[in-house]
Design a protein around this motif. Structure first.
Motif, PDB file in Angstrom:
ATOM      1  N   ILE A  89      30.692  54.608  40.034  1.00 51.60           N
ATOM      2  CA  ILE A  89      30.361  53.258  39.572  1.00 51.60           C
ATOM      3  C   ILE A  89      28.856  53.047  39.675  1.00 51.60           C
ATOM      4  N   SER A  90      28.254  53.542  40.746  1.00 43.58           N
ATOM      5  CA  SER A  90      26.803  53.366  40.919  1.00 43.58           C
ATOM      6  C   SER A  90      26.008  54.146  39.873  1.00 43.58           C
ATOM      7  N   GLU A  91      26.616  55.159  39.268  1.00 46.14           N
ATOM      8  CA  GLU A  91      25.944  55.956  38.247  1.00 46.14           C
ATOM      9  C   GLU A  91      26.226  55.444  36.828  1.00 46.14           C
ATOM     10  N   CYS A  92      27.021  54.381  36.727  1.00 41.68           N
ATOM     11  CA  CYS A  92      27.335  53.782  35.439  1.00 41.68           C
ATOM     12  C   CYS A  92      26.656  52.418  35.339  1.00 41.68           C
ATOM     13  N   THR A  93      26.433  51.989  34.126  1.00 40.74           N
ATOM     14  CA  THR A  93      25.807  50.690  33.905  1.00 40.74           C
ATOM     15  C   THR A  93      26.810  49.631  33.467  1.00 40.74           C
ATOM     16  N   HIS A  94      27.969  50.061  33.005  1.00 39.85           N
ATOM     17  CA  HIS A  94      29.000  49.155  32.518  1.00 39.85           C
ATOM     18  C   HIS A  94      30.333  49.550  33.149  1.00 39.85           C
ATOM     19  N   LEU A  95      31.202  48.557  33.308  1.00 44.92           N
ATOM     20  CA  LEU A  95      32.565  48.816  33.738  1.00 44.92           C
ATOM     21  C   LEU A  95      33.488  48.096  32.773  1.00 44.92           C
ATOM     22  N   LEU A  96      34.432  48.826  32.222  1.00 44.35           N
ATOM     23  CA  LEU A  96      35.426  48.247  31.329  1.00 44.35           C
ATOM     24  C   LEU A  96      36.778  48.463  31.998  1.00 44.35           C
ATOM     25  N   ALA A  97      37.428  47.367  32.404  1.00 46.01           N
ATOM     26  CA  ALA A  97      38.702  47.444  33.119  1.00 46.01           C
ATOM     27  C   ALA A  97      39.857  47.196  32.161  1.00 46.01           C
ATOM     28  N   VAL A  98      40.789  48.131  32.126  1.00 47.33           N
ATOM     29  CA  VAL A  98      42.020  47.956  31.363  1.00 47.33           C
ATOM     30  C   VAL A  98      42.964  47.158  32.267  1.00 47.33           C
ATOM     31  N   VAL A  99      43.402  45.996  31.773  1.00 43.18           N
ATOM     32  CA  VAL A  99      44.185  45.087  32.601  1.00 43.18           C
ATOM     33  C   VAL A  99      45.517  44.793  31.914  1.00 43.18           C
ATOM     34  N   SER A 100      46.595  45.007  32.651  1.00 45.61           N
ATOM     35  CA  SER A 100      47.938  44.717  32.152  1.00 45.61           C
ATOM     36  C   SER A 100      48.724  44.050  33.273  1.00 45.61           C
ATOM     37  N   GLU A 101      49.983  43.745  33.009  1.00 45.72           N
ATOM     38  CA  GLU A 101      50.813  43.181  34.074  1.00 45.72           C
ATOM     39  C   GLU A 101      50.955  44.169  35.230  1.00 45.72           C
ATOM     40  N   LYS A 102      50.786  45.443  34.952  1.00 42.33           N
ATOM     41  CA  LYS A 102      50.876  46.474  35.992  1.00 42.33           C
ATOM     42  C   LYS A 102      49.651  46.491  36.900  1.00 42.33           C
ATOM     43  N   THR A 103      48.534  45.968  36.409  1.00 43.86           N
ATOM     44  CA  THR A 103      47.292  45.984  37.189  1.00 43.86           C
ATOM     45  C   THR A 103      47.423  45.148  38.453  1.00 43.86           C
ATOM     46  N   ALA A 104      48.253  44.123  38.403  1.00 43.17           N
ATOM     47  CA  ALA A 104      48.431  43.260  39.578  1.00 43.17           C
ATOM     48  C   ALA A 104      48.941  44.058  40.779  1.00 43.17           C
ATOM     49  N   LEU A 105      49.550  45.197  40.533  1.00 44.05           N
ATOM     50  CA  LEU A 105      50.065  46.027  41.613  1.00 44.05           C
ATOM     51  C   LEU A 105      49.054  47.065  42.096  1.00 44.05           C
ATOM     52  N   SER A 106      47.892  47.056  41.516  1.00 46.21           N
ATOM     53  CA  SER A 106      46.862  48.040  41.839  1.00 46.21           C
ATOM     54  C   SER A 106      45.830  47.457  42.783  1.00 46.21           C
ATOM     55  N   TRP A 107      45.399  48.241  43.735  1.00 42.65           N
ATOM     56  CA  TRP A 107      44.277  47.854  44.591  1.00 42.65           C
ATOM     57  C   TRP A 107      42.985  48.404  44.027  1.00 42.65           C
ATOM     58  N   TRP A 108      43.070  49.481  43.257  1.00 44.64           N
ATOM     59  CA  TRP A 108      41.873  50.164  42.792  1.00 44.64           C
ATOM     60  C   TRP A 108      41.107  49.369  41.745  1.00 44.64           C
ATOM     61  N   VAL A 109      41.779  48.806  40.763  1.00 43.57           N
ATOM     62  CA  VAL A 109      41.076  48.094  39.697  1.00 43.57           C
ATOM     63  C   VAL A 109      40.273  46.919  40.271  1.00 43.57           C
ATOM     64  N   PRO A 110      40.857  46.049  41.114  1.00 42.60           N
ATOM     65  CA  PRO A 110      40.040  44.983  41.706  1.00 42.60           C
ATOM     66  C   PRO A 110      38.903  45.519  42.581  1.00 42.60           C
ATOM     67  N   PHE A 111      39.145  46.608  43.292  1.00 44.94           N
ATOM     68  CA  PHE A 111      38.087  47.226  44.100  1.00 44.94           C
ATOM     69  C   PHE A 111      36.934  47.673  43.204  1.00 44.94           C
ATOM     70  N   GLU A 112      37.262  48.335  42.095  1.00 44.94           N
ATOM     71  CA  GLU A 112      36.232  48.837  41.186  1.00 44.94           C
ATOM     72  C   GLU A 112      35.459  47.685  40.541  1.00 44.94           C
ATOM     73  N   ILE A 113      36.167  46.626  40.169  1.00 40.29           N
ATOM     74  CA  ILE A 113      35.482  45.452  39.607  1.00 40.29           C
ATOM     75  C   ILE A 113      34.561  44.848  40.664  1.00 40.29           C
ATOM     76  N   GLY A 114      35.021  44.774  41.897  1.00 42.09           N
ATOM     77  CA  GLY A 114      34.188  44.250  42.976  1.00 42.09           C
ATOM     78  C   GLY A 114      32.935  45.081  43.188  1.00 42.09           C
TER      79      GLY A 114
END
Length: 163
Positions: free
Chosen positions: A52-77
């Motif tokens: 993430i530190s080596e990227c300039t943009h983050l594009l998160a794919v979000v679905s009803e399944k994302t609510a069960l993920s800890w990684w996507v919110p961590f990466e957005i944070g």
């Protein structure tokens, strides 16, 4: 200016499609499934944080399944802390968490084209994020924050107009 693609593994087909679209537009990406290190490491948190530190943009794919993920919110944070350009790509009819309202929400294939245009425009106008803008002077960090805000507002506007 690579784009980090965040997703829940159940949404991998969407992430792979977005990755292909960006690569066809000559935009570098990071997708963990294509990274041998992320498949073999004992320190996945370190690998994700570094990428993430080596990227300039983050594009998160979000679905009803994302609510069960800890990684996507961590990466957005992680991306939020360093004023990365952040967008979500919403799949299906799911309601998105309110904290995602701050950033552009892509919902259609055409919106990915708008993202690509906004990305290219930022590079052309030399408003793109320099990776050292996170650790640089206050004025450099403030300029990066202002440019990120402009990227987000311009892309939101384009998505709402639909052209």
């Amino acid at each position: 200016m690579p784009v980090f693609i965040s997703y829940r593994h159940m949404d991998r087909p969407y992430a792979m499609n977005i990755n292909s679209r960006l690569m066809q537009a000559n935009i570098k990406t990071y997708l963990d499934v294509l990274d041998p290190e992320s498949q073999t490491t004992d320190d996945i948190t370190g690998v994700i944080t570094r990428n993430i530190s080596e990227c300039t943009h983050l594009l998160a794919v979000v679905s009803e399944k994302t609510a069960l993920s800890w990684w996507v919110p961590f990466e957005i944070g992680e991306a939020t802390i360093t004023n990365r350009r952040i967008c979500s790509f919403k799949t299906g009819p799911t309601e998105l968490p309110l904290y995602l309202d701050k950033w552009p929400k892509l919902t259609r294939e055409q919106d990915i084209d708008f993202f690509i245009d906004a990305y290219r425009n930022e590079v052309t106008l030399k408003r793109s994020m320099a990776l050292d803008s996170v650790t640089g002077s206050d004025s450099m960090r403030n300029a990066n924050r202002a440019n990120a805000d402009r990227f987000h507002s311009d892309l939101k506007s384009r998505i709402s107009r639909g052209f």
